[in-house]
Design a protein around this motif. Structure first.
Motif, PDB file in Angstrom:
ATOM      1  N   SER A  67       0.837  -1.193   0.000  1.00 36.49           N
ATOM      2  CA  SER A  67       0.000   0.000   0.000  1.00 36.49           C
ATOM      3  C   SER A  67       0.874   1.247   0.000  1.00 36.49           C
ATOM      4  CB  SER A  67      -0.928   0.010   1.219  1.00 36.49           C
ATOM      5  OG  SER A  67      -1.929  -0.982   1.097  1.00 36.49           O
ATOM      6  N   ASP A  68       0.264   2.385  -0.338  1.00 39.64           N
ATOM      7  CA  ASP A  68       1.004   3.652  -0.351  1.00 39.64           C
ATOM      8  C   ASP A  68       1.524   3.990   1.036  1.00 39.64           C
ATOM      9  OD1 ASP A  68       0.653   4.019  -3.041  1.00 39.64           O
ATOM     10  OD2 ASP A  68      -0.841   5.623  -2.855  1.00 39.64           O
ATOM     11  N   LYS A  69       2.611   4.747   1.044  1.00 39.22           N
ATOM     12  CA  LYS A  69       3.274   5.151   2.281  1.00 39.22           C
ATOM     13  C   LYS A  69       3.480   6.666   2.244  1.00 39.22           C
ATOM     14  CE  LYS A  69       5.437   0.656   2.039  1.00 39.22           C
ATOM     15  NZ  LYS A  69       4.516   0.227   0.963  1.00 39.22           N
ATOM     16  N   PRO A  70       2.436   7.425   2.518  1.00 39.15           N
ATOM     17  CA  PRO A  70       2.550   8.884   2.407  1.00 39.15           C
ATOM     18  C   PRO A  70       3.572   9.448   3.382  1.00 39.15           C
ATOM     19  CG  PRO A  70       0.509   8.264   3.500  1.00 39.15           C
ATOM     20  CD  PRO A  70       1.100   6.999   2.962  1.00 39.15           C
ATOM     21  N   PHE A 163      15.751   8.845  14.113  1.00 36.78           N
ATOM     22  CA  PHE A 163      16.515   7.968  15.002  1.00 36.78           C
ATOM     23  C   PHE A 163      16.108   6.498  14.883  1.00 36.78           C
ATOM     24  CE2 PHE A 163      16.905   6.120  19.375  1.00 36.78           C
ATOM     25  CZ  PHE A 163      18.272   5.948  19.362  1.00 36.78           C
ATOM     26  N   PRO A 164      14.834   6.124  15.133  1.00 32.52           N
ATOM     27  CA  PRO A 164      14.525   4.695  15.023  1.00 32.52           C
ATOM     28  C   PRO A 164      14.620   4.171  13.595  1.00 32.52           C
ATOM     29  CG  PRO A 164      12.546   5.959  15.475  1.00 32.52           C
ATOM     30  CD  PRO A 164      13.689   6.902  15.616  1.00 32.52           C
ATOM     31  N   GLU A 165      14.241   4.997  12.628  1.00 29.39           N
ATOM     32  CA  GLU A 165      14.295   4.550  11.240  1.00 29.39           C
ATOM     33  C   GLU A 165      15.719   4.158  10.839  1.00 29.39           C
ATOM     34  OE1 GLU A 165      10.867   7.640  11.109  1.00 29.39           O
ATOM     35  OE2 GLU A 165      12.629   7.203  12.315  1.00 29.39           O
ATOM     36  N   ARG A 166      16.675   4.987  11.230  1.00 23.61           N
ATOM     37  CA  ARG A 166      18.073   4.707  10.864  1.00 23.61           C
ATOM     38  C   ARG A 166      18.559   3.419  11.513  1.00 23.61           C
ATOM     39  NH1 ARG A 166      21.333   9.126   9.352  1.00 23.61           N
ATOM     40  NH2 ARG A 166      23.070   7.635   9.399  1.00 23.61           N
ATOM     41  N   LEU A 167      18.238   3.211  12.764  1.00 23.69           N
ATOM     42  CA  LEU A 167      18.700   2.012  13.457  1.00 23.69           C
ATOM     43  C   LEU A 167      18.007   0.766  12.918  1.00 23.69           C
ATOM     44  CD1 LEU A 167      19.012   3.219  17.162  1.00 23.69           C
ATOM     45  CD2 LEU A 167      20.772   3.083  15.393  1.00 23.69           C
ATOM     46  N   LEU A 168      16.731   0.852  12.640  1.00 20.37           N
ATOM     47  CA  LEU A 168      16.019  -0.287  12.069  1.00 20.37           C
ATOM     48  C   LEU A 168      16.625  -0.698  10.734  1.00 20.37           C
ATOM     49  CD1 LEU A 168      12.321   0.800  12.721  1.00 20.37           C
ATOM     50  CD2 LEU A 168      13.525  -1.066  13.872  1.00 20.37           C
ATOM     51  N   GLY A 169      16.990   0.289   9.933  1.00 21.55           N
ATOM     52  CA  GLY A 169      17.512   0.002   8.608  1.00 21.55           C
ATOM     53  C   GLY A 169      18.893  -0.603   8.591  1.00 21.55           C
ATOM     54  N   LEU A 170      19.612  -0.534   9.707  1.00 19.52           N
ATOM     55  CA  LEU A 170      20.966  -1.099   9.746  1.00 19.52           C
ATOM     56  C   LEU A 170      20.947  -2.621   9.631  1.00 19.52           C
ATOM     57  CD1 LEU A 170      22.623   1.114  12.501  1.00 19.52           C
ATOM     58  CD2 LEU A 170      22.989   1.224  10.024  1.00 19.52           C
ATOM     59  N   ASP A 171      19.920  -3.269  10.160  1.00 19.42           N
ATOM     60  CA  ASP A 171      19.796  -4.736  10.054  1.00 19.42           C
ATOM     61  C   ASP A 171      18.322  -5.094  10.138  1.00 19.42           C
ATOM     62  OD1 ASP A 171      20.054  -7.467  10.050  1.00 19.42           O
ATOM     63  OD2 ASP A 171      21.720  -7.513  11.483  1.00 19.42           O
ATOM     64  N   ALA A 172      17.591  -4.792   9.067  1.00 20.77           N
ATOM     65  CA  ALA A 172      16.145  -4.983   9.066  1.00 20.77           C
ATOM     66  C   ALA A 172      15.762  -6.439   9.293  1.00 20.77           C
ATOM     67  CB  ALA A 172      15.554  -4.480   7.758  1.00 20.77           C
ATOM     68  N   GLU A 173      16.528  -7.365   8.732  1.00 23.37           N
ATOM     69  CA  GLU A 173      16.185  -8.780   8.884  1.00 23.37           C
ATOM     70  C   GLU A 173      16.279  -9.213  10.341  1.00 23.37           C
ATOM     71  OE1 GLU A 173      17.257 -13.156   6.956  1.00 23.37           O
ATOM     72  OE2 GLU A 173      18.390 -11.370   6.359  1.00 23.37           O
ATOM     73  N   PRO A 210      12.818   1.495   3.244  1.00 21.71           N
ATOM     74  CA  PRO A 210      12.913   2.650   4.145  1.00 21.71           C
ATOM     75  C   PRO A 210      11.586   3.378   4.324  1.00 21.71           C
ATOM     76  CG  PRO A 210      14.811   2.588   2.699  1.00 21.71           C
ATOM     77  CD  PRO A 210      13.872   1.527   2.201  1.00 21.71           C
ATOM     78  N   ALA A 211      10.765   3.416   3.280  1.00 18.17           N
ATOM     79  CA  ALA A 211       9.466   4.080   3.399  1.00 18.17           C
ATOM     80  C   ALA A 211       8.551   3.325   4.360  1.00 18.17           C
ATOM     81  CB  ALA A 211       8.809   4.196   2.026  1.00 18.17           C
ATOM     82  N   THR A 212       8.647   1.989   4.355  1.00 15.89           N
ATOM     83  CA  THR A 212       7.860   1.189   5.289  1.00 15.89           C
ATOM     84  C   THR A 212       8.341   1.404   6.714  1.00 15.89           C
ATOM     85  OG1 THR A 212       7.421  -0.504   3.623  1.00 15.89           O
ATOM     86  CG2 THR A 212       7.161  -1.154   5.925  1.00 15.89           C
ATOM     87  N   LEU A 213       9.640   1.422   6.916  1.00 15.91           N
ATOM     88  CA  LEU A 213      10.178   1.633   8.262  1.00 15.91           C
ATOM     89  C   LEU A 213       9.711   2.965   8.826  1.00 15.91           C
ATOM     90  CD1 LEU A 213      13.821   0.284   7.807  1.00 15.91           C
ATOM     91  CD2 LEU A 213      11.864  -0.887   8.840  1.00 15.91           C
ATOM     92  N   HIS A 214       9.734   4.003   7.994  1.00 18.78           N
ATOM     93  CA  HIS A 214       9.267   5.309   8.454  1.00 18.78           C
ATOM     94  C   HIS A 214       7.773   5.274   8.749  1.00 18.78           C
ATOM     95  CE1 HIS A 214       8.892   9.577   9.000  1.00 18.78           C
ATOM     96  NE2 HIS A 214       8.037   9.667   7.989  1.00 18.78           N
ATOM     97  N   ALA A 215       6.994   4.626   7.862  1.00 19.35           N
ATOM     98  CA  ALA A 215       5.548   4.560   8.059  1.00 19.35           C
ATOM     99  C   ALA A 215       5.195   3.809   9.341  1.00 19.35           C
ATOM    100  CB  ALA A 215       4.891   3.888   6.859  1.00 19.35           C
ATOM    101  N   MET A 216       5.910   2.722   9.629  1.00 20.44           N
ATOM    102  CA  MET A 216       5.659   1.979  10.858  1.00 20.44           C
ATOM    103  C   MET A 216       5.922   2.860  12.080  1.00 20.44           C
ATOM    104  SD  MET A 216       7.265  -1.769  10.030  1.00 20.44           S
ATOM    105  CE  MET A 216       6.425  -2.933   8.963  1.00 20.44           C
ATOM    106  N   CYS A 217       6.994   3.604  12.042  1.00 13.93           N
ATOM    107  CA  CYS A 217       7.282   4.520  13.151  1.00 13.93           C
ATOM    108  C   CYS A 217       6.175   5.556  13.280  1.00 13.93           C
ATOM    109  CB  CYS A 217       8.628   5.197  12.944  1.00 13.93           C
ATOM    110  SG  CYS A 217      10.055   4.095  13.073  1.00 13.93           S
ATOM    111  N   GLU A 218       5.713   6.094  12.147  1.00 12.60           N
ATOM    112  CA  GLU A 218       4.632   7.075  12.186  1.00 12.60           C
ATOM    113  C   GLU A 218       3.349   6.462  12.758  1.00 12.60           C
ATOM    114  OE1 GLU A 218       4.528  10.639  11.120  1.00 12.60           O
ATOM    115  OE2 GLU A 218       6.484  10.039  11.899  1.00 12.60           O
TER     116      GLU A 218
END
Length: 300
Positions: A67-70, A163-173, A210-218
């Motif tokens: 789905s879209d990630k505004p 902050f959380p987005e950057r850390l999540l993206g370091l090792d998403a798996e 990265p767009a999903t990680l940001h959307a989840m944080c939002e």
């Protein structure tokens, strides 16, 4: 995206975002909503059997899956990811598909959307099933060491971007795997796991964006702010859910250990029933046959 046998995939324009759905079956419409950190694919063990009786629509929430990630565009209130906005998405989806009234079953974050949808759009929901949650205001209002440990992500994901987005993206798996296992520590491993390799691959495909990680944080930032304001308004106005409601929870998960779900939801719902299943947090993947039985019995 091929994990639901016999389902077709569509993107539905709501006027604000496009929502990805998998649709299958015939009969009365039934909307299925997933939770964090998953997608509509969490219903893969339940949806095909439900489709023998219902027109099943399994949707990816705004910000999740395909789905879209505004972008939030500096919105400090995080209203784009409020449960009110996400609920409006789903009403628009079902209306576009020709279903102005429908049954609704939802898990985790999707259940929070469903809670809001049933309050904001009561005319649309015939029957409601909420899986393994209590209202966000109850969680934040009663948090203790046990809750904070199990729901660590509630407090990490709400920290200011990036902050959380950057850390999540370091090792998403690693984060994805840890989150799934942490929320259902009693679930099987290896071949007995409710998250086999093909499923993990699909979840990771979406989660590492990265767009999903940001959307989840939002989503979680909204849950710690504007969503709580909406719940406070509900209490002030005495708003309750009027449609028949089924609450399911895992007796081995946090909800089953830390709360009395029927007592909590009894303050919100006028027509309520429920039961605990012998599992952790991910009911449709850990105990699909029990979920299927409960839904078929309840949805009519």
């Amino acid at each position: 995206m091929a994990l639901l046998d016999g389902f077709t995939h569509h993107r539905i324009a709501t006027g604000t975002v496009d929502i990805h759905v998998a649709q299958g079956g015939e009969g009365p419409p039934l909307l299925l909503l997933h939770g964090f950190p998953e997608t509509h694919a969490m219903w893969r063990l339940v949806a095909p059997d439900l489709a023998r009786r219902y027109t099943v629509v399994a949707a990816d929430l705004r910000g999740y899956g395909d789905s879209d990630k505004p972008a939030d565009a500096g919105d400090t209130g995080h209203a784009l990811y409020s449960k009110r906005a996400m609920a409006a998405d789903m009403v628009a989806v079902m209306t576009a598909l020709g279903h102005p009234r429908f049954r609704l079953a939802a898990h985790d974050r999707g259940a929070r959307v469903a809670h809001r949808l049933a309050l904001d759009h009561p005319e649309t929901v015939e029957r409601l099933c909420l899986m393994d949650i209590v209202p966000g205001s109850v969680v934040y209002g009663t948090v203790d060491q046990r809750v904070a440990t199990a729901y660590w992500h509630w407090f990490f994901l709400i920290q200011p971007a990036p902050f959380p987005e950057r850390l999540l993206g370091l090792d998403a798996e690693f984060v994805l795997t840890s989150a799934l296992r942490g929320l259902s520590p009693h679930a099987g491993q290896g071949e007995a796991s409710p998250f086999p390799p093909a499923v993990m691959k699909e979840y990771l495909r979406c989660f590492r964006d990265p767009a999903t990680l940001h959307a989840m944080c939002e989503d979680y930032r909204a849950g710690a702010g504007i969503d709580l304001a909406h719940e406070a308004e509900d209490r002030r106005l005495g708003r309750r859910i009027h449609c028949p409601t089924l609450v399911l929870w895992g007796k081995k998960g946090l909800v089953g250990r830390a709360y009395d779900p029927l007592a909590v939801w009894g303050e919100v719902c006028r027509d309520l029933k429920g039961e605990a299943l012998d599992c952790g947090h991910f009911l449709p993947e850990e105990r699909p046959q029990d979920v299927l039985r409960a839904l078929l019995d309840f949805m009519g």
